[in-house]
Design a protein around this motif. Structure first.
Motif, mmCIF file in Angstrom:
data_model
loop_
_atom_site.group_PDB
_atom_site.id
_atom_site.type_symbol
_atom_site.label_atom_id
_atom_site.label_comp_id
_atom_site.label_asym_id
_atom_site.label_seq_id
_atom_site.Cartn_x
_atom_site.Cartn_y
_atom_site.Cartn_z
ATOM 1 N N TYR A 27 -17.127 -30.079 -7.290
ATOM 2 C CA TYR A 27 -18.438 -29.537 -6.936
ATOM 3 C C TYR A 27 -19.064 -30.493 -5.917
ATOM 4 O O TYR A 27 -18.682 -31.658 -5.830
ATOM 5 C CB TYR A 27 -19.327 -29.377 -8.173
ATOM 6 N N PRO A 28 -20.030 -30.035 -5.120
ATOM 7 C CA PRO A 28 -20.576 -30.873 -4.046
ATOM 8 C C PRO A 28 -21.581 -31.916 -4.519
ATOM 9 O O PRO A 28 -22.232 -31.759 -5.558
ATOM 10 C CB PRO A 28 -21.242 -29.844 -3.127
ATOM 11 N N LEU A 29 -21.727 -32.956 -3.748
ATOM 12 C CA LEU A 29 -22.701 -34.010 -4.013
ATOM 13 C C LEU A 29 -24.120 -33.454 -4.098
ATOM 14 O O LEU A 29 -24.961 -33.959 -4.845
ATOM 15 C CB LEU A 29 -22.627 -35.048 -2.889
ATOM 16 N N SER A 30 -24.377 -32.387 -3.361
ATOM 17 C CA SER A 30 -25.716 -31.793 -3.311
ATOM 18 C C SER A 30 -26.168 -31.220 -4.650
ATOM 19 O O SER A 30 -27.338 -30.863 -4.815
ATOM 20 C CB SER A 30 -25.757 -30.684 -2.258
ATOM 21 N N SER A 31 -25.279 -31.156 -5.641
ATOM 22 C CA SER A 31 -25.651 -30.647 -6.964
ATOM 23 C C SER A 31 -26.699 -31.526 -7.635
ATOM 24 O O SER A 31 -27.424 -31.077 -8.515
ATOM 25 C CB SER A 31 -24.417 -30.563 -7.866
ATOM 26 N N GLY A 32 -26.760 -32.785 -7.255
ATOM 27 C CA GLY A 32 -27.735 -33.703 -7.834
ATOM 28 C C GLY A 32 -27.252 -34.449 -9.065
ATOM 29 O O GLY A 32 -27.967 -35.310 -9.588
ATOM 30 N N LEU A 33 -26.050 -34.162 -9.553
ATOM 31 C CA LEU A 33 -25.561 -34.851 -10.750
ATOM 32 C C LEU A 33 -25.331 -36.342 -10.506
ATOM 33 O O LEU A 33 -25.597 -37.168 -11.378
ATOM 34 C CB LEU A 33 -24.275 -34.198 -11.265
ATOM 35 N N SER A 34 -24.848 -36.677 -9.328
ATOM 36 C CA SER A 34 -24.582 -38.083 -9.014
ATOM 37 C C SER A 34 -25.860 -38.906 -9.036
ATOM 38 O O SER A 34 -25.912 -39.998 -9.630
ATOM 39 C CB SER A 34 -23.905 -38.196 -7.640
ATOM 40 N N LYS A 35 -26.905 -38.384 -8.420
ATOM 41 C CA LYS A 35 -28.189 -39.084 -8.388
ATOM 42 C C LYS A 35 -28.757 -39.247 -9.791
ATOM 43 O O LYS A 35 -29.258 -40.324 -10.166
ATOM 44 C CB LYS A 35 -29.170 -38.313 -7.498
ATOM 45 N N ALA A 36 -28.679 -38.186 -10.585
ATOM 46 C CA ALA A 36 -29.190 -38.235 -11.958
ATOM 47 C C ALA A 36 -28.374 -39.208 -12.800
ATOM 48 O O ALA A 36 -28.925 -39.922 -13.658
ATOM 49 C CB ALA A 36 -29.155 -36.838 -12.573
ATOM 50 N N CYS A 37 -27.076 -39.258 -12.565
ATOM 51 C CA CYS A 37 -26.212 -40.153 -13.310
ATOM 52 C C CYS A 37 -26.570 -41.616 -13.036
ATOM 53 O O CYS A 37 -26.654 -42.431 -13.960
ATOM 54 C CB CYS A 37 -24.750 -39.890 -12.938
ATOM 55 N N THR A 38 -26.799 -41.939 -11.779
ATOM 56 C CA THR A 38 -27.196 -43.300 -11.412
ATOM 57 C C THR A 38 -28.499 -43.680 -12.099
ATOM 58 O O THR A 38 -28.645 -44.794 -12.625
ATOM 59 C CB THR A 38 -27.351 -43.420 -9.884
ATOM 60 N N LYS A 39 -29.469 -42.766 -12.114
ATOM 61 C CA LYS A 39 -30.755 -43.009 -12.773
ATOM 62 C C LYS A 39 -30.552 -43.266 -14.267
ATOM 63 O O LYS A 39 -31.145 -44.193 -14.842
ATOM 64 C CB LYS A 39 -31.680 -41.813 -12.555
ATOM 65 N N ASN A 40 -29.704 -42.473 -14.904
ATOM 66 C CA ASN A 40 -29.454 -42.639 -16.335
ATOM 67 C C ASN A 40 -28.771 -43.966 -16.651
ATOM 68 O O ASN A 40 -29.074 -44.612 -17.657
ATOM 69 C CB ASN A 40 -28.601 -41.475 -16.855
ATOM 70 N N ILE A 41 -27.847 -44.374 -15.791
ATOM 71 C CA ILE A 41 -27.159 -45.652 -15.994
ATOM 72 C C ILE A 41 -28.154 -46.803 -15.933
ATOM 73 O O ILE A 41 -28.138 -47.717 -16.779
ATOM 74 C CB ILE A 41 -26.055 -45.849 -14.938
ATOM 75 N N GLU A 42 -29.029 -46.767 -14.952
ATOM 76 C CA GLU A 42 -29.999 -47.847 -14.798
ATOM 77 C C GLU A 42 -30.983 -47.871 -15.972
ATOM 78 O O GLU A 42 -31.383 -48.948 -16.431
ATOM 79 C CB GLU A 42 -30.710 -47.718 -13.457
ATOM 80 N N GLU A 43 -31.350 -46.702 -16.483
ATOM 81 C CA GLU A 43 -32.211 -46.656 -17.664
ATOM 82 C C GLU A 43 -31.491 -47.207 -18.892
ATOM 83 O O GLU A 43 -32.086 -47.894 -19.724
ATOM 84 C CB GLU A 43 -32.683 -45.217 -17.917
ATOM 85 N N PHE A 44 -30.204 -46.929 -19.010
ATOM 86 C CA PHE A 44 -29.411 -47.481 -20.111
ATOM 87 C C PHE A 44 -29.372 -49.001 -20.016
ATOM 88 O O PHE A 44 -29.515 -49.706 -21.043
ATOM 89 C CB PHE A 44 -27.980 -46.923 -20.061
#
Length: 288
Positions: A27-44
């Motif tokens: 699926y494309p980068l534009s889906s937004g999952l990558s950005k959300a994943c980075t945010k979740n990692i940093e919150e963890f």
């Protein structure tokens, strides 16, 4: 001479397997999952590991750059945590609703007369959710996920005292990682791309001959390792072919346009013929 001519014209099966990454590949980068994943990692890292908020983005970037996944980097520098808890926190809150069924890709995959295998650093729940959302859950022979290569959970895999000592010196370790001389990088107990041992285990588990396999991934580092270990490589998400990529696709949907011989009868192709395709530039990957 007659034998040589006859040998040169015998078509050989070029590929026996197609090996696919999942995130930002199917699926494309534009889906937004990558950005959300980075945010979740940093919150963890802040909420669960107590890492200072003003340092977390830089630490995450450095660990991902050097270890292929933030998780592998955190374990390398001494942070101990339950792998299932990490995946639940990081992947469990992703906006999967952004992914829609992809009948075009499904049709392409099902029409390919070659075995297809998933090779992802993601956990099995995440991979299953993505494939289900895309409508691709029955398109692959098998899935190699995080748990396939890391069957033991991380909560009891390192000594607490040793882990504490490493955490106390994590700033110095990260300074060393940022240094051009990286010979002293601490090893991670996690097996994942882009490290060769992950590829080697995947080949053994799925009975894959790398010299007869075409590997699709959006990460340049994964593509580099794949090429070094004998795979034929396709960089996805860009049409700019790097040195380690045999081919490059702006989108996985371009696979038939770029590699029509994959659909040829009996998958026969002369080894000396190579496709020369369109090329562009971009490289990103989910930091998971």
């Amino acid at each position: 001479m007659e034998y040589e001519n006859r040998y040169q014209h015998v078509p050989a099966a070029k590929y026996e397997c197609l090996l696919f990454d999942v995130d930002d590949t199917l699926y494309p980068l534009s889906s937004g999952l990558s950005k959300a994943c980075t945010k979740n990692i940093e919150e963890f890292m802040i909420q669960k590991l107590g890492i200072e908020g003003n340092k977390v983005s830089e630490i995450n970037r450095v660990l991902y750059k050097n270890y292929g996944t933030s998780m592998a980097g955190l374990r390398a520098v001494g942070y101990n945590f339950d792998y299932d808890d990490y995946h639940s926190f990081v992947h469990g809150r992703l906006p999967y609703e952004n992914l829609k069924p992809d009948p075009v890709l499904r049709s392409l995959l099902l029409s390919l007369p070659i075995r297809k295998v998933i090779f992802s650093n993601g956990d099995k729940v995440h991979v299953a959710k993505v494939l289900r959302k895309l409508g691709l859950e029955d398109c692959f022979e098998r899935v190699i996920s995080f748990e396939t290569l890391n069957p033991a959970n991380g909560s009891n895999t390192s000594d607490d005292e040793y882990s504490f000592k490493l955490r106390c010196s994590s700033t110095e370790i990260l300074d060393a990682i940022n240094c051009p001389c990286q010979s002293a990088l601490p090893e991670t107990p996690i097996i994942c791309k882009p490290f060769e041992n992950a590829f080697e285990q995947a080949f053994k588990i799925a009975n894959i001959n790398p010299q007869k396999t075409l590997f699709f991934d959006d990460s340049i580092r994964n593509i580099q390792t794949g090429k070094q270990i004998g795979l034929h490589t396709v960089l996805v998400g860009t049409s700019h072919r790097t040195n380690s990529a045999d081919y490059a696709l702006e989108s996985i949907h371009n696979i038939k346009e770029a590699r029509p011989e994959l659909w040829e009868s009996d998958n026969k192709k002369s080894e000396g013929v190579r496709y020369s395709g369109k090329v562009a530039n971009l490289q990103t990957s989910v930091m998971a």
